[in-house]
Design an enzyme around this catalytic site. Sequence first.
Site, PDB file in Angstrom:
ATOM      1  N   HIS A 129      -6.984   2.681   0.105  1.00 49.77           N
ATOM      2  CA  HIS A 129      -7.018   2.737  -1.371  1.00 49.77           C
ATOM      3  C   HIS A 129      -7.631   1.458  -1.937  1.00 49.77           C
ATOM      4  O   HIS A 129      -6.938   0.477  -2.165  1.00 49.77           O
ATOM      5  CB  HIS A 129      -5.596   2.932  -1.923  1.00 49.77           C
ATOM      6  CG  HIS A 129      -5.562   3.278  -3.378  1.00 49.77           C
ATOM      7  ND1 HIS A 129      -4.683   4.176  -3.912  1.00 49.77           N
ATOM      8  CD2 HIS A 129      -6.323   2.856  -4.424  1.00 49.77           C
ATOM      9  CE1 HIS A 129      -4.887   4.281  -5.217  1.00 49.77           C
ATOM     10  NE2 HIS A 129      -5.878   3.483  -5.542  1.00 49.77           N
ATOM     11  N   ASN A 135      -1.265  -0.715 -12.848  1.00 50.42           N
ATOM     12  CA  ASN A 135      -0.649   0.576 -13.093  1.00 50.42           C
ATOM     13  C   ASN A 135      -0.546   1.350 -11.778  1.00 50.42           C
ATOM     14  O   ASN A 135      -1.570   1.601 -11.159  1.00 50.42           O
ATOM     15  CB  ASN A 135      -1.488   1.371 -14.100  1.00 50.42           C
ATOM     16  CG  ASN A 135      -0.797   2.659 -14.512  1.00 50.42           C
ATOM     17  OD1 ASN A 135       0.426   2.764 -14.468  1.00 50.42           O
ATOM     18  ND2 ASN A 135      -1.584   3.647 -14.882  1.00 50.42           N
ATOM     19  N   HIS A 158     -11.432  -7.082 -11.141  1.00 52.22           N
ATOM     20  CA  HIS A 158     -11.822  -7.214 -12.549  1.00 52.22           C
ATOM     21  C   HIS A 158     -12.273  -8.643 -12.772  1.00 52.22           C
ATOM     22  O   HIS A 158     -11.734  -9.576 -12.169  1.00 52.22           O
ATOM     23  CB  HIS A 158     -10.650  -6.930 -13.488  1.00 52.22           C
ATOM     24  CG  HIS A 158     -10.244  -5.487 -13.547  1.00 52.22           C
ATOM     25  ND1 HIS A 158     -11.077  -4.505 -14.041  1.00 52.22           N
ATOM     26  CD2 HIS A 158      -9.103  -4.855 -13.179  1.00 52.22           C
ATOM     27  CE1 HIS A 158     -10.457  -3.336 -13.969  1.00 52.22           C
ATOM     28  NE2 HIS A 158      -9.257  -3.520 -13.438  1.00 52.22           N
ATOM     29  N   HIS A 214     -10.920  -0.077  -4.708  1.00 46.32           N
ATOM     30  CA  HIS A 214     -11.943   0.197  -5.727  1.00 46.32           C
ATOM     31  C   HIS A 214     -13.078  -0.785  -5.485  1.00 46.32           C
ATOM     32  O   HIS A 214     -12.882  -1.993  -5.570  1.00 46.32           O
ATOM     33  CB  HIS A 214     -11.365   0.013  -7.124  1.00 46.32           C
ATOM     34  CG  HIS A 214     -10.223   0.951  -7.416  1.00 46.32           C
ATOM     35  ND1 HIS A 214     -10.400   2.195  -7.978  1.00 46.32           N
ATOM     36  CD2 HIS A 214      -8.887   0.839  -7.180  1.00 46.32           C
ATOM     37  CE1 HIS A 214      -9.222   2.805  -8.089  1.00 46.32           C
ATOM     38  NE2 HIS A 214      -8.286   1.999  -7.610  1.00 46.32           N
ATOM     39  N   LEU A 215     -14.237  -0.256  -5.145  1.00 46.65           N
ATOM     40  CA  LEU A 215     -15.373  -1.138  -4.827  1.00 46.65           C
ATOM     41  C   LEU A 215     -16.346  -1.286  -5.997  1.00 46.65           C
ATOM     42  O   LEU A 215     -17.298  -2.048  -5.913  1.00 46.65           O
ATOM     43  CB  LEU A 215     -16.101  -0.648  -3.569  1.00 46.65           C
ATOM     44  CG  LEU A 215     -15.245  -0.661  -2.285  1.00 46.65           C
ATOM     45  CD1 LEU A 215     -16.068  -0.209  -1.087  1.00 46.65           C
ATOM     46  CD2 LEU A 215     -14.631  -2.037  -2.029  1.00 46.65           C
ATOM     47  N   ARG A 216     -16.095  -0.540  -7.088  1.00 44.05           N
ATOM     48  CA  ARG A 216     -16.794  -0.729  -8.374  1.00 44.05           C
ATOM     49  C   ARG A 216     -18.275  -0.392  -8.370  1.00 44.05           C
ATOM     50  O   ARG A 216     -18.955  -0.613  -9.370  1.00 44.05           O
ATOM     51  CB  ARG A 216     -16.622  -2.164  -8.888  1.00 44.05           C
ATOM     52  CG  ARG A 216     -15.181  -2.620  -9.028  1.00 44.05           C
ATOM     53  CD  ARG A 216     -14.396  -1.769  -9.992  1.00 44.05           C
ATOM     54  NE  ARG A 216     -13.074  -2.327 -10.261  1.00 44.05           N
ATOM     55  CZ  ARG A 216     -12.030  -1.575 -10.620  1.00 44.05           C
ATOM     56  NH1 ARG A 216     -12.156  -0.264 -10.738  1.00 44.05           N
ATOM     57  NH2 ARG A 216     -10.865  -2.143 -10.868  1.00 44.05           N
ATOM     58  N   ASP A 249      -4.762  -0.930  -3.216  1.00 43.60           N
ATOM     59  CA  ASP A 249      -5.209  -0.608  -4.570  1.00 43.60           C
ATOM     60  C   ASP A 249      -6.071  -1.755  -5.106  1.00 43.60           C
ATOM     61  O   ASP A 249      -6.035  -2.079  -6.295  1.00 43.60           O
ATOM     62  CB  ASP A 249      -4.023  -0.318  -5.502  1.00 43.60           C
ATOM     63  CG  ASP A 249      -4.440   0.477  -6.735  1.00 43.60           C
ATOM     64  OD1 ASP A 249      -5.646   0.756  -6.894  1.00 43.60           O
ATOM     65  OD2 ASP A 249      -3.552   0.801  -7.551  1.00 43.60           O
TER      66      ASP A 249
END
Lengths: 310, 440
Positions: free
Chosen positions: B77, B294, B325, B79-81, B321
């Site tokens: 899980h 979240n 950012h 996020h590689l954006r 996760d």
Amino acid sequence: METGHFFNHKHLTSLADLSVEDFELVLLTARSFKEISSRSIKKVPTLRGRTVINLFFEPSTRTRLSFEIAAKRMSADTFNISASSSSAAKGETLVDTALNLQAMNPDMVIIRHSSSGAANLLKRHLQTSVINAGDGTHEHPSQGLLDMMTVIEHKGDLTGLKIAIIGDIAHSRVAHSDIIGFTRMGATVSVSGPATMVPLEVESLGAKVCLDPRDAVADADVVMALRIQRERLLDPLIPSLREYAAFFGVNESLLRLARPDALIMHPGPINRGVEIDPAIVDGPRSVILDQVTNGVAVRMALLYLLMGGE
Amino acid sequence: MSPAGGNYINQSHGPLFLQNGRVIDPLNNMDRQADVLIVDGRIAQFVEPGGKIETPAGCERIDLAGKWLLPGLIDMHVHLREPGQEYKETIESGARAAAAGGFTAVACMPNTFPVNDSQGVTALIMAKAAGVACRVYPVGSISSGARGEELADFGEMKRAGVVAISDDGLPVSNGQLFRRALEYSANHGLLVISHSEEVSLSRGGAMNEGETSIRLGLPGIPNVAESISVYRDLALAKYTGQPVHIAHVSTVEAVELIRRAKAMGCKVSAETAPHYFTLTESDVGDYNTNAKMNPPLRSEADRQAIIAGLADGTIDVIATDHAPHSRLEKELEFDQAANGIIGLETSLPLTMELVRQGLLSAAGMVELMSVNPARILGVEGGDLGIGRRADLTVVDPQKVFIYREETIVSKSKNSPFIDRELTGKAVLTIMGGVITHREL
């Protein structure tokens, strides 16, 4: 001041940061400054040459004017920036806005913002002193202090007093600061309102939660009503303003349960006929306008102490 | 160290002989000192301590005395954006962060711009992932544009390379759509990963609902926003007979629901993230936006329930996760700041903390971070059997270090663990016999 206590704070974002000695010093200082406002020449040179910026991202008449008058009576130069005239609309971040203000070397930035913690964010990024003039649903420390000052004026001391606050406790920054301040100075605070607005977690701030406003008001020395905001109908926290007024409005029959000499307070602005009966607002026990008067004195004291007065 | 922008595709590496390490391979019931020979990117031979072996010519010997040799860690899980927010992370930079954290494979969530809801976006991610420092398994979206309205093209995405589907970042609020996704996923053998959240209870929330949210004046997200939705997902999984994987479990109630569902024979798996077993809502502190995610950091009781769930097998996987950012999204008022923290470079040391405290065994950690994610995603890995791909992670369990912002490999630095002293670090990461990270 005569307490011999040094006010070792540069910023004021939460009343939780103040000790009993700090409260005593601020309130004593405010009391001594109050007299200045009753002079014919309402100005002392104490903060001459100091620059105070009111950075207001929310509409405010009373608080902004109160800070501005306080600064001017101390001879500081004040500048007001409201959200519409700031860079917020152009997409500049709060931190960038504040850094730009700091580059002009003010001595104090007073911020009102709709986000909880906005003043804490500024405090981390600025060398300038920061006062929280109300942030979201967090705190409104100067309001808490002026409420304490007003009660002390009429009751002499806070120790052992019973304060009742009726309204949207969860979302009221005034209630949060009041609960912290009054309980730290030895009063007990009971709160009541619709259960949607008064979650049990409020007790962690030091207040006693009462489901029935009559239990909160019973034998109270002070009864405070909070403004009900219309947008709370949408959450939905209450069915209607009419139903709120009928069950939680501060009126004569509720006040009969309080002590006969109980003070009536409200942080304003008032929805007459919703959270409080108009006759009570204008009645003999109301100290609502004293609160406004004392607001100037408390803010003079804060400006003085936070900018390094000894 | 791995070269920036290094190309690992088809890179041939000579044979490796990894000596004196403690090999922990729970799938093959192995936990003992052994030497491992890697040839042609595969595990060729184990040699008992003191045993003799003719190493091939050009074989590099690496001494792993005092180190643990594990099947390569898999983070299911992240996020590689990319595509769309390359200023936060790229597939290349995220893969380097993964390798630095000891991961040999990651599964990347589809909430990119555009959303990975089609074979075209999947193909782009696969192309960008070729030659990066870890294996990248894309996850496709459940619904077109992750709008929660209609199903995305599961089959085409699967053919292009996705290994699972999820609208992660957003829940699928429509129960019928989620039911159909579970049913239709069966045709393509795709795992459905659920971001379980009842938005009518969480909307506008910025942190866990409780005493801290009242004190800070922040709108709260109650535990029930998660547990109600987890219950729906489990009920639908049971009804359809399809497997479901519950992402980022954060509450005591969700752990208990999953425990009971498993006891009833429901095909459910679940993951949590290191921050949920390490931090609590009190770490929000003075409006620290690097403690905002979240689901939010919960209470101490929730943290303890997560640890118990990891220990008893209710929770199958530790996943980060990883949510990069930039300061643009984080240096803001708390309620305005974006959700999410990076995690690839802290996941292993934070999990090692549980091992050191005796709350997890070393083998249990390997199951949670390698064996189970490979099994649940249906990808190769978590297995040090002879002939298997040499995806390996070497851990120095004693290595003490301070996690400094300037040493973070990820493009983004949004971590609540910066300046924290950590113990246990990946010192060698090997993907298919190729060294992707080395600090020994």
